[in-house]
Enzyme design. Structure first.
Site, PDB file in Angstrom:
ATOM      1  CG  ASP A  74      -8.477  -4.517  -2.954  1.00 32.58           C
ATOM      2  OD1 ASP A  74      -9.698  -4.389  -2.777  1.00 32.58           O
ATOM      3  OD2 ASP A  74      -7.761  -3.611  -3.399  1.00 32.58           O
ATOM      4  CG  HIS A 117      -2.067   0.936   1.052  1.00 32.68           C
ATOM      5  ND1 HIS A 117      -2.001   2.283   1.321  1.00 32.68           N
ATOM      6  CD2 HIS A 117      -3.319   0.700   0.592  1.00 32.68           C
ATOM      7  CE1 HIS A 117      -3.155   2.828   1.037  1.00 32.68           C
ATOM      8  NE2 HIS A 117      -3.980   1.910   0.597  1.00 32.68           N
TER       9      HIS A 117
HETATM   10  N1  CMC Z   1       4.137  -7.451  -4.951  1.00 38.85           N
HETATM   11  C1  CMC Z   1       5.475  -7.392  -5.143  1.00 38.85           C
HETATM   12  N2  CMC Z   1       6.225  -6.303  -4.938  1.00 38.85           N
HETATM   13  C2  CMC Z   1       5.594  -5.207  -4.528  1.00 38.85           C
HETATM   14  C3  CMC Z   1       4.203  -5.175  -4.295  1.00 38.85           C
HETATM   15  C4  CMC Z   1       3.474  -6.347  -4.526  1.00 38.85           C
HETATM   16  N3  CMC Z   1       2.156  -6.382  -4.328  1.00 38.85           N
HETATM   17  N4  CMC Z   1       3.850  -3.943  -3.893  1.00 38.85           N
HETATM   18  C5  CMC Z   1       4.974  -3.215  -3.862  1.00 38.85           C
HETATM   19  N5  CMC Z   1       6.030  -3.982  -4.240  1.00 38.85           N
HETATM   20  C6  CMC Z   1       7.443  -3.561  -4.276  1.00 38.85           C
HETATM   21  C7  CMC Z   1       7.706  -2.652  -5.467  1.00 38.85           C
HETATM   22  O1  CMC Z   1       8.072  -3.411  -6.614  1.00 38.85           O
HETATM   23  C8  CMC Z   1       8.856  -1.815  -4.941  1.00 38.85           C
HETATM   24  O2  CMC Z   1      10.011  -2.597  -4.977  1.00 38.85           O
HETATM   25  P1  CMC Z   1      11.452  -1.908  -5.231  1.00 38.85           P
HETATM   26  O3  CMC Z   1      11.676  -0.996  -4.052  1.00 38.85           O
HETATM   27  O4  CMC Z   1      12.415  -3.042  -5.290  1.00 38.85           O
HETATM   28  O5  CMC Z   1      11.338  -1.172  -6.538  1.00 38.85           O
HETATM   29  C9  CMC Z   1       8.474  -1.622  -3.466  1.00 38.85           C
HETATM   30  O6  CMC Z   1       7.692  -2.761  -3.118  1.00 38.85           O
HETATM   31  C10 CMC Z   1       7.700  -0.346  -3.186  1.00 38.85           C
HETATM   32  O7  CMC Z   1       6.501  -0.401  -3.936  1.00 38.85           O
HETATM   33  P2  CMC Z   1       5.939   0.751  -4.863  1.00 38.85           P
HETATM   34  O8  CMC Z   1       5.541   0.180  -6.185  1.00 38.85           O
HETATM   35  O9  CMC Z   1       6.857   1.931  -4.851  1.00 38.85           O
HETATM   36  O10 CMC Z   1       4.636   1.112  -4.050  1.00 38.85           O
HETATM   37  P3  CMC Z   1       3.503   2.077  -4.515  1.00 38.85           P
HETATM   38  O11 CMC Z   1       3.145   2.861  -3.326  1.00 38.85           O
HETATM   39  O12 CMC Z   1       3.864   2.824  -5.745  1.00 38.85           O
HETATM   40  O13 CMC Z   1       2.312   1.077  -4.928  1.00 38.85           O
HETATM   41  C11 CMC Z   1       0.540  -0.450  -4.702  1.00 38.85           C
HETATM   42  C12 CMC Z   1       1.315   0.684  -4.038  1.00 38.85           C
HETATM   43  C13 CMC Z   1      -0.682  -0.742  -3.846  1.00 38.85           C
HETATM   44  C14 CMC Z   1       0.053   0.017  -6.083  1.00 38.85           C
HETATM   45  C15 CMC Z   1       1.450  -1.676  -4.829  1.00 38.85           C
HETATM   46  O14 CMC Z   1       1.816  -2.122  -3.537  1.00 38.85           O
HETATM   47  C16 CMC Z   1       0.797  -2.796  -5.607  1.00 38.85           C
HETATM   48  O15 CMC Z   1       0.868  -2.800  -6.833  1.00 38.85           O
HETATM   49  N6  CMC Z   1       0.113  -3.784  -4.922  1.00 38.85           N
HETATM   50  C17 CMC Z   1      -0.601  -4.811  -5.627  1.00 38.85           C
HETATM   51  C18 CMC Z   1      -1.940  -4.289  -6.109  1.00 38.85           C
HETATM   52  C19 CMC Z   1      -2.914  -4.097  -4.963  1.00 38.85           C
HETATM   53  O16 CMC Z   1      -3.089  -4.961  -4.116  1.00 38.85           O
HETATM   54  N7  CMC Z   1      -3.621  -2.961  -4.986  1.00 38.85           N
HETATM   55  C20 CMC Z   1      -4.632  -2.623  -3.969  1.00 38.85           C
HETATM   56  C21 CMC Z   1      -4.198  -1.481  -3.100  1.00 38.85           C
HETATM   57  S1  CMC Z   1      -5.241  -1.259  -1.646  1.00 38.85           S
HETATM   58  C22 CMC Z   1      -6.802  -0.828  -2.220  1.00 38.85           C
HETATM   59  C23 CMC Z   1      -6.872   0.288  -3.185  1.00 38.85           C
HETATM   60  O17 CMC Z   1      -6.166   1.279  -3.113  1.00 38.85           O
HETATM   61  O18 CMC Z   1      -7.701   0.189  -4.062  1.00 38.85           O
END
Ligand code: CMC
Length: 431
Positions: free
Chosen positions: A363, A306
């Site tokens: 989720d 998140h």
């Molecule tokens: N699986 C694998 N790696 C992950 C995940 C994941 N679900 N989430 C984050 N990471 C990694 C990401 O690759 C990055 O790694 P690195 O530092 O090596 O580059 C690190 O963790 C930081 O993540 P980020 O992409 O900078 O995080 P963000 O704040 O941009 O994205 C997120 C947040 C929710 C989009 C992301 O965690 C994600 O894609 N999760 C899976 C989709 C998901 O479950 N979404 C629902 C979110 S909650 C409800 C809502 O908002 O609707």
């Protein structure tokens, strides 16, 4: 003069005032920075950018705190119901009995959609994505209800909010019935919000239908948990569209589209698809987690991580408990739940997830509750949208009633080509 921050830029110093929230959150007000210095700030994905001040929802991502209008989510999920919580979000206070009755009566009064809207529904192909139908139909609704502005007229706004909340549920159920090739059910005046929705989804014409109170309660709570989440992608979309003085319906229809994405609300569908694939393929969880850690694979552990929560997502905790309780009461044993729990354990013990503070989000388990209720997977994100609607309405109104509100218009740093001379097409072809 209040507190300020000092920025030094190319040898010049600039004093930037601080804005401090009621929970001592600190923001540096850069609204005059460009005028003073010519520079802008750059923050891809807005991870460090406050787009507004807001008095609706508070999150402390480090401590796992979520509050609507000052009330902790745990308290509302235990003691409130979706309509009372919606009223709180939209109007700022918990309602008195007569206020709640008035709001409920408006919801009942406006639960029907115009008969002509059924023709629009009929035009969609049977496999049309329900989120596309939902967004399109909210815009259609805007064509039938044209008195849509007046955010600052309390009585009119309450009617407008109740109409949209009531009808979104009728539209959502109708789109499901259409996709399942089943006749649309009309809403019933004797049923409360969530029970009425379940009736429209699942009852058969001329057959008695009573939802299990356990199911009504579980879905109602799920709606409460989704009801607002401050400046997430879809809510920011609603606010941005609203900042152009677009109507509530137009702004919410845009929010539905943003929510649809798999990184946002669409994750609840993606989680179930991931779990199903793991069950069907027999792939070991260690192999799967290894593929998630391999950036080249472009695989994510859906339902994990998140932007704001870096400790735990309080909604996920409540949902997991509710999920256990519901399956237990209904006597359901779901292999998806077993798989989800095993996968969670593997991930939470893995250094990749530990180092990056990745935990289950809202989720991760919500789809398992929805499966138990009988909601088909392609409707999961629509359920999220129904739950999120009061938050969108409240946030839209906050924008539209703020006298200092301006159209949202971010800037950019241009990195493209410069000073090119135009070559006529004949010369380009022969070059
Ligand atoms: N699986 C694998 N790696 C992950 C995940 C994941 N679900 N989430 C984050 N990471 C990694 C990401 O690759 C990055 O790694 P690195 O530092 O090596 O580059 C690190 O963790 C930081 O993540 P980020 O992409 O900078 O995080 P963000 O704040 O941009 O994205 C997120 C947040 C929710 C989009 C992301 O965690 C994600 O894609 N999760 C899976 C989709 C998901 O479950 N979404 C629902 C979110 S909650 C409800 C809502 O908002 O609707």
């Amino acid at each position: 003069m209040g507190e300020s921050a000092t920025l030094t830029l190319r040898g010049e110093s600039y004093e930037l005032p601080l804005v401090v929230g009621t929970k001592d959150e600190v923001g540096i007000d850069i609204s005059r920075l460009r005028a003073a210095s010519g520079a802008i700030t750059l923050d891809s994905g807005y991870g460090n950018t406050g787009a507004c001040t807001s008095s609706i929802t508070y999150i402390d991502g480090e401590k796992g705190v979520l509050e609507y209008r000052g009330y902790p989510i745990e308290v509302l999920a235990t003691h409130s119901n979706f309509i009372e919580t919606s009223y709180l979000l939209i109007f700022g206070e918990l309602p008195t009995t007569s206020q709640l009755t008035e709001f409920r009566q408006l919801l009942t009064k406006h639960q029907f959609i115009h008969e002509d809207m059924r023709h629009h529904l009929e035009g969609f192909p049977p496999n049309a994505p329900p989120m596309a139908i939902l967004s399109a139909m909210i815009n259609v609704l805007g064509c039938f209800e044209t008195d849509l502005s007046a955010a600052d007229d309390d009585a009119h706004f309450m009617k407008q909010a109740a109409r949209l909340m009531s009808k979104i549920r009728t539209i959502a159920a109708a789109s499901y019935r259409k996709s399942a090739g089943r006749a649309m059910n009309y809403p019933r005046a004797d049923l409360r919000y969530t029970a009425n929705f379940l009736h429209m989804m699942f009852s058969n014409p001329f057959e008695p239908f009573d939802s299990d109170p356990v199911i009504i309660d579980a879905l109602d709570r799920l709606f409460i948990l989704h009801a607002d989440h401050e400046q997430n992608c879809s809510t920011s979309t609603v606010r941005m569209v609203g900042s152009a003085q677009a109507s509530l319906h137009a702004s919410v229809a845009a929010g539905v589209c943003a929510l649809w994405g798999p990184l946002h609300g669409g994750a609840n569908v993606a989680v179930i698809e991931m779990l199903r694939q793991l069950i069907d393929s027999g792939q070991s969880l260690e192999d799967f987690v290894a593929s998630v850690k391999n950036k080249d694979s472009k695989t994510k552990l859906m339902g994990f991580g998140h932007r704001v929560y870096k400790n735990f997502d309080p909604r996920a905790r409540i949902i997991k408990e509710a999920c256990d309780r519901l399956l237990d009461k209904l006597g359901i044993s779901d292999p998806m739940l077993d798989m989800a729990m095993r996968l969670e354990e593997v991930a939470l013990n893995d250094s990749y997830f530990i180092e990056r503070n990745l935990y289950p989000n809202v989720d991760y388990y919500s789809g398992i509750i929805m499966r138990a209720i009988g909601i088909p997977t392609n409707m999961f994100t629509v359920m999220f949208a129904i739950g999120r609607l009061p938050g969108w309405i409240a946030q839209w109104r906050e924008v539209r009633t703020n006298p200092t509100s301006r159209i949202d218009r971010p800037r950019q740093i241009y990195t493209g080509a410069v000073d090119r001379s135009y070559t006529p097409i004949a010369k380009r072809d022969s070059a």
